[in-house]
Design an enzyme around this catalytic site. Structure first.
Site, PDB file in Angstrom:
ATOM      1  N   SER A   1       0.835  -1.194   0.000  1.00  0.00           N
ATOM      2  CA  SER A   1       0.000   0.000   0.000  1.00  0.00           C
ATOM      3  C   SER A   1       0.871   1.245   0.000  1.00  0.00           C
ATOM      4  O   SER A   1       2.010   1.228   0.465  1.00  0.00           O
ATOM      5  CB  SER A   1      -0.913  -0.004   1.234  1.00  0.00           C
ATOM      6  OG  SER A   1      -1.801   1.086   1.220  1.00  0.00           O
ATOM      7  N   ASP A   2       0.322   2.317  -0.541  1.00  0.00           N
ATOM      8  CA  ASP A   2       0.985   3.616  -0.480  1.00  0.00           C
ATOM      9  C   ASP A   2      -0.100   4.668  -0.306  1.00  0.00           C
ATOM     10  O   ASP A   2      -1.243   4.465  -0.739  1.00  0.00           O
ATOM     11  CB  ASP A   2       1.796   3.888  -1.745  1.00  0.00           C
ATOM     12  CG  ASP A   2       2.698   5.106  -1.583  1.00  0.00           C
ATOM     13  OD1 ASP A   2       3.711   5.001  -0.867  1.00  0.00           O
ATOM     14  OD2 ASP A   2       2.376   6.158  -2.156  1.00  0.00           O
ATOM     15  N   GLN A   3       0.247   5.771   0.311  1.00  0.00           N
ATOM     16  CA  GLN A   3      -0.752   6.797   0.584  1.00  0.00           C
ATOM     17  C   GLN A   3      -0.158   8.184   0.430  1.00  0.00           C
ATOM     18  O   GLN A   3       0.999   8.421   0.782  1.00  0.00           O
ATOM     19  CB  GLN A   3      -1.300   6.638   2.007  1.00  0.00           C
ATOM     20  CG  GLN A   3      -2.436   7.581   2.349  1.00  0.00           C
ATOM     21  CD  GLN A   3      -2.887   7.411   3.793  1.00  0.00           C
ATOM     22  OE1 GLN A   3      -2.170   7.777   4.717  1.00  0.00           O
ATOM     23  NE2 GLN A   3      -4.067   6.850   3.991  1.00  0.00           N
TER      24      GLN A   3
END
Length: 200
Positions: free
Chosen positions: A74-76
């Site tokens: 995941s990346d945000q």
């Protein structure tokens, strides 16, 4: 599946304690591994494109070392008025950010990738959560920053902690996405990888 012996290895491509805690909610056995990729944005790359690219790159980096595993990555990134929101690093910068966000709405773009290295299938999505801040006084901002010291957090707050007191509204599909891992979409992807949830 009703035995851990039948489960493939599940790896969270992250060293974030928040993502680890979120994944633990699903009560699946997993390990974590640092994807150790270069997260520098490309020139003229949009935030959405960057988040999607980095989520995929993290998954592939870990998958190279684990041929039969399922990789979760995941990346945000947050945006305000179309511009990326960075980490404040210092108290004065955090004060400036929260003053700017007072009464305003920011968007959190959270990318999710599940890569099944057994089948080479990739499952990918992007969750967008809108966070609207209440009108913040100088005292609100000062007290919050002293208590939580969110200087390494984009936007100068921790939504999983006292930061929730700064908001008037959160709009999104999955409250977990704001903390860093969209569990509703993750559950759907894992089911497509033949992982039964709830798992017993």
């Amino acid at each position: 599946m009703n035995s851990t012996a039948k489960l493939p290895k599940i790896i969270l491509a992250s060293t974030s304690p928040f993502r680890k805690a979120l994944l633990q909610k699903l009560r699946l056995p997993f390990i974590t591994e640092n994807p150790a990729i270069d997260e520098t944005p490309y020139p003229h790359e949009s935030v959405v494109d960057m988040v999607n690219r980095l989520s995929l790159a993290k998954a592939h980096a870990v998958a190279e070392k684990h041929p039969n595993a399922i990789i979760i990555a995941s990346d945000q990134s947050a945006t305000y008025q179309g511009q990326a929101v960075g980490k404040p690093h210092t108290y004065p910068n955090a004060v400036q950010q929260l003053n700017q966000f007072s009464g305003e709405t920011i968007h959190f773009n959270t990318g999710l990738v599940v890569f099944d290295n057994r089948t080479q299938k990739t499952y990918q999505t992007l969750d967008v959560t809108k966070v609207t801040f209440r009108t913040l006084s100088e005292t609100d901002i000062h007290n919050y920053l002293i208590l939580e010291e969110p200087y390494q957090c984009a936007g100068s707050f921790k939504s999983e902690g006292l930061g929730i007191t700064l908001f008037s509204k959160i709009e999104g599909k999955d409250p977990n996405a704001l903390i860093g891992l969209p569990l509703i979409d993750l559950t759907s992807f894992l089911k497509q990888c033949d992982i039964q949830l709830p798992f017993l």
